[in-house]
Design a protein around this motif. Structure first.
Motif, PDB file in Angstrom:
ATOM      1  N   ILE A  12       0.826  -1.201   0.000  1.00 44.78           N
ATOM      2  CA  ILE A  12       0.000   0.000   0.000  1.00 44.78           C
ATOM      3  C   ILE A  12       0.866   1.259   0.000  1.00 44.78           C
ATOM      4  CG2 ILE A  12      -1.583   1.364   1.435  1.00 44.78           C
ATOM      5  CD1 ILE A  12      -2.920  -1.276   2.229  1.00 44.78           C
ATOM      6  N   ILE A  13       1.916   1.240   0.841  1.00 46.20           N
ATOM      7  CA  ILE A  13       2.827   2.394   0.862  1.00 46.20           C
ATOM      8  C   ILE A  13       3.473   2.596  -0.502  1.00 46.20           C
ATOM      9  CG2 ILE A  13       4.988   3.264   1.841  1.00 46.20           C
ATOM     10  CD1 ILE A  13       4.204   1.894   4.464  1.00 46.20           C
ATOM     11  N   SER A  14       3.905   1.498  -1.130  1.00 50.14           N
ATOM     12  CA  SER A  14       4.521   1.608  -2.455  1.00 50.14           C
ATOM     13  C   SER A  14       3.527   2.097  -3.483  1.00 50.14           C
ATOM     14  CB  SER A  14       5.078   0.235  -2.872  1.00 50.14           C
ATOM     15  OG  SER A  14       6.042  -0.229  -1.953  1.00 50.14           O
ATOM     16  N   SER A  15       2.278   1.609  -3.394  1.00 53.37           N
ATOM     17  CA  SER A  15       1.256   2.024  -4.372  1.00 53.37           C
ATOM     18  C   SER A  15       0.950   3.507  -4.257  1.00 53.37           C
ATOM     19  CB  SER A  15      -0.028   1.205  -4.154  1.00 53.37           C
ATOM     20  OG  SER A  15       0.223  -0.180  -4.318  1.00 53.37           O
ATOM     21  N   ILE A  16       0.936   4.024  -3.033  1.00 49.12           N
ATOM     22  CA  ILE A  16       0.653   5.446  -2.848  1.00 49.12           C
ATOM     23  C   ILE A  16       1.801   6.302  -3.391  1.00 49.12           C
ATOM     24  CG2 ILE A  16       0.372   7.253  -1.092  1.00 49.12           C
ATOM     25  CD1 ILE A  16      -1.169   5.195   0.583  1.00 49.12           C
ATOM     26  N   PHE A  17       3.020   5.849  -3.184  1.00 53.31           N
ATOM     27  CA  PHE A  17       4.168   6.670  -3.587  1.00 53.31           C
ATOM     28  C   PHE A  17       4.495   6.556  -5.081  1.00 53.31           C
ATOM     29  CE2 PHE A  17       4.967   7.234   0.866  1.00 53.31           C
ATOM     30  CZ  PHE A  17       5.620   8.461   0.925  1.00 53.31           C
ATOM     31  N   ILE A  18       3.913   5.583  -5.771  1.00 53.34           N
ATOM     32  CA  ILE A  18       4.191   5.467  -7.214  1.00 53.34           C
ATOM     33  C   ILE A  18       3.724   6.713  -7.963  1.00 53.34           C
ATOM     34  CG2 ILE A  18       3.488   4.250  -9.311  1.00 53.34           C
ATOM     35  CD1 ILE A  18       3.774   1.636  -7.756  1.00 53.34           C
ATOM     36  N   PRO A  19       2.440   7.135  -7.842  1.00 54.62           N
ATOM     37  CA  PRO A  19       2.042   8.364  -8.570  1.00 54.62           C
ATOM     38  C   PRO A  19       2.746   9.610  -8.044  1.00 54.62           C
ATOM     39  CG  PRO A  19       0.280   7.633  -7.114  1.00 54.62           C
ATOM     40  CD  PRO A  19       1.296   6.543  -7.131  1.00 54.62           C
ATOM     41  N   LEU A  20       3.019   9.649  -6.713  1.00 58.04           N
ATOM     42  CA  LEU A  20       3.716  10.817  -6.167  1.00 58.04           C
ATOM     43  C   LEU A  20       5.131  10.889  -6.727  1.00 58.04           C
ATOM     44  CD1 LEU A  20       2.601  10.642  -2.419  1.00 58.04           C
ATOM     45  CD2 LEU A  20       1.403  11.612  -4.396  1.00 58.04           C
ATOM     46  N   THR A  21       5.759   9.726  -6.853  1.00 55.24           N
ATOM     47  CA  THR A  21       7.105   9.697  -7.427  1.00 55.24           C
ATOM     48  C   THR A  21       7.076  10.107  -8.900  1.00 55.24           C
ATOM     49  OG1 THR A  21       7.674   7.901  -5.909  1.00 55.24           O
ATOM     50  CG2 THR A  21       9.137   8.244  -7.788  1.00 55.24           C
ATOM     51  N   PHE A  22       5.999   9.707  -9.592  1.00 55.49           N
ATOM     52  CA  PHE A  22       5.860  10.086 -11.000  1.00 55.49           C
ATOM     53  C   PHE A  22       5.770  11.617 -11.151  1.00 55.49           C
ATOM     54  CE2 PHE A  22       2.930  11.228 -14.449  1.00 55.49           C
ATOM     55  CZ  PHE A  22       3.672  10.800 -15.526  1.00 55.49           C
ATOM     56  N   ILE A  23       4.934  12.229 -10.300  1.00 58.38           N
ATOM     57  CA  ILE A  23       4.794  13.693 -10.374  1.00 58.38           C
ATOM     58  C   ILE A  23       6.118  14.377 -10.045  1.00 58.38           C
ATOM     59  CG2 ILE A  23       3.635  15.687  -9.339  1.00 58.38           C
ATOM     60  CD1 ILE A  23       1.187  13.901  -8.926  1.00 58.38           C
ATOM     61  N   ALA A  24       6.756  13.887  -8.962  1.00 63.04           N
ATOM     62  CA  ALA A  24       8.034  14.485  -8.580  1.00 63.04           C
ATOM     63  C   ALA A  24       9.071  14.284  -9.670  1.00 63.04           C
ATOM     64  CB  ALA A  24       8.531  13.864  -7.264  1.00 63.04           C
ATOM     65  N   GLY A  25       9.017  13.143 -10.363  1.00 60.79           N
ATOM     66  CA  GLY A  25       9.964  12.888 -11.444  1.00 60.79           C
ATOM     67  C   GLY A  25       9.740  13.788 -12.639  1.00 60.79           C
ATOM     68  N   VAL A  26       8.456  14.024 -12.960  1.00 59.15           N
ATOM     69  CA  VAL A  26       8.147  14.891 -14.101  1.00 59.15           C
ATOM     70  C   VAL A  26       8.678  16.301 -13.865  1.00 59.15           C
ATOM     71  CG1 VAL A  26       6.268  16.029 -15.352  1.00 59.15           C
ATOM     72  CG2 VAL A  26       6.179  13.567 -14.894  1.00 59.15           C
ATOM     73  N   TYR A  27       8.401  16.831 -12.666  1.00 58.64           N
ATOM     74  CA  TYR A  27       8.816  18.212 -12.394  1.00 58.64           C
ATOM     75  C   TYR A  27      10.270  18.303 -11.956  1.00 58.64           C
ATOM     76  CZ  TYR A  27       4.066  19.732 -13.028  1.00 58.64           C
ATOM     77  OH  TYR A  27       2.846  20.024 -13.585  1.00 58.64           O
ATOM     78  N   GLY A  28      10.912  17.176 -11.918  1.00 59.69           N
ATOM     79  CA  GLY A  28      12.344  17.212 -11.644  1.00 59.69           C
ATOM     80  C   GLY A  28      13.184  17.206 -12.903  1.00 59.69           C
ATOM     81  N   MET A  29      12.519  17.133 -14.101  1.00 61.64           N
ATOM     82  CA  MET A  29      13.272  17.148 -15.362  1.00 61.64           C
ATOM     83  C   MET A  29      13.779  18.563 -15.671  1.00 61.64           C
ATOM     84  SD  MET A  29      11.081  14.528 -17.764  1.00 61.64           S
ATOM     85  CE  MET A  29       9.577  15.463 -17.652  1.00 61.64           C
TER      86      MET A  29
END
Length: 317
Positions: free
Chosen positions: A260-277
């Motif tokens: 569950i923790i991993s599932s929640i952080f997957i989209p958050l990591t995606f957003i953080a990754g996009v705006y980290g480019m």
């Protein structure tokens, strides 16, 4: 050490007489116990009693399997006593003749002094002789099995009642230790049961119907002991399965939480990754409140996923 006792033709007890006096005493029957014998006392099996060399060899080479052999004028038994401390089998050899019983053992046994005291304290006549004495010895040896098994059974019941995730590791260690002890007890009790079955069905011993009833009682005790061993083995198997189930449920709960923790952080990591480019032409990077909007969206996604997991029953809070 040699201990002797016998019953005279006048119904009187004699104790601690020497072997040389046997030929001069008028005895109905006698009992000679070779308790932790010296080399000189071991030699009496051949020089004085003139037992068969094969029987003597079985006495001197321990640890033999419980058994019964027939020789001219006597029967030879190998019995197993159990040490209360470490559950190790201790060999007791018994020669049964028409008017004598000779026991031979290398270890101190608690059963034989109790048999001796019981004989002396009995007020009834002992004209049944050596066969009944052999019965008393075998019965006392078997009776000493019961406290050991009852203690194991009580401990297993306590373990089963107290079984919990916090005690599961200690319980597992204890259960495997108990299963090892039960296996050792089984290797002693089952051959003893076979021995008593042979005694009951032997024509060469010449047991009367009255005498057979006494040995049948010992056989019934051994049947009961076998049942206790099997029930305890089943109980250890049930406890082991319960422990494995507890471990499995605990592991599933841990894996579910991590998933569950991993599932929640997957989209958050995606957003953080996009705006980290590191691109120059990203309009959101120049918004005045862009940082707070992204944090709010990430929080909204996390809370929404938590609520959805709760609704689906995947989250136990």
């Amino acid at each position: 050490m040699i201990r002797t006792m016998g019953l005279t033709t006048n119904e009187e007890w004699l104790f601690d007489f020497t072997l040389e006096e046997l030929s001069t005493l008028s005895l109905q029957w006698y009992w000679v116990d070779l308790d932790r014998p010296s080399l000189e006392e071991e030699s009496l099996l051949h020089s004085f009693f003139q037992f068969h060399p094969l029987a003597i060899e079985d006495c001197l080479q321990r640890l033999q399997r419980p058994k019964m052999d027939y020789y001219d004028g006597y029967a030879f038994f190998v019995l197993h006593s159990l040490c209360q401390d470490d559950l190790e089998a201790e060999e007791l050899n018994l020669f049964l003749g028409e008017d004598f019983v000779v026991t031979f053992h290398y270890n101190k046994l608690q059963e034989l002094p109790e048999v001796r005291d019981k004989i002396v304290q009995q007020t009834k006549r002992w004209d049944r002789g050596s066969v009944f004495l052999a019965y008393l010895i075998m019965d006392k040896v078997v009776d000493f099995y019961f406290p050991i098994l009852y203690q194991i059974e009580d401990h297993l019941n306590d373990v089963e009642e107290q079984l919990s995730p916090s005690t599961v590791e200690l319980s597992m260690d204890y259960v495997f230790e108990v299963r090892s002890d039960l296996l050792r007890l089984r290797r002693t009790i089952y051959p003893m049961r076979e021995l008593l079955y042979r005694v009951l069905n032997s024509d060469r011993l010449g047991l009367t119907l009255h005498e057979q009833r006494y040995f049948q009682d010992i056989y019934d005790h051994l049947l009961r002991l076998g049942e206790i061993i099997e029930s305890n083995r089943e109980l250890t198997a049930d406890i082991r399965d319960s422990q494995l189930s507890i471990n499995s449920n605990r592991m599933n709960s841990i894996m579910m939480t991590l998933t569950i923790i991993s599932s929640i952080f997957i989209p958050l990591t995606f957003i953080a990754g996009v705006y980290g480019m590191n691109f120059d032409h990203m309009p959101e990077l120049h918004w005045h409140y862009g940082y707070f909007i992204v944090l709010f969206v990430m929080l909204l996604i996390g809370v929404s996923m938590l609520l959805w997991f709760k609704y689906k029953g995947w989250l136990r809070i």
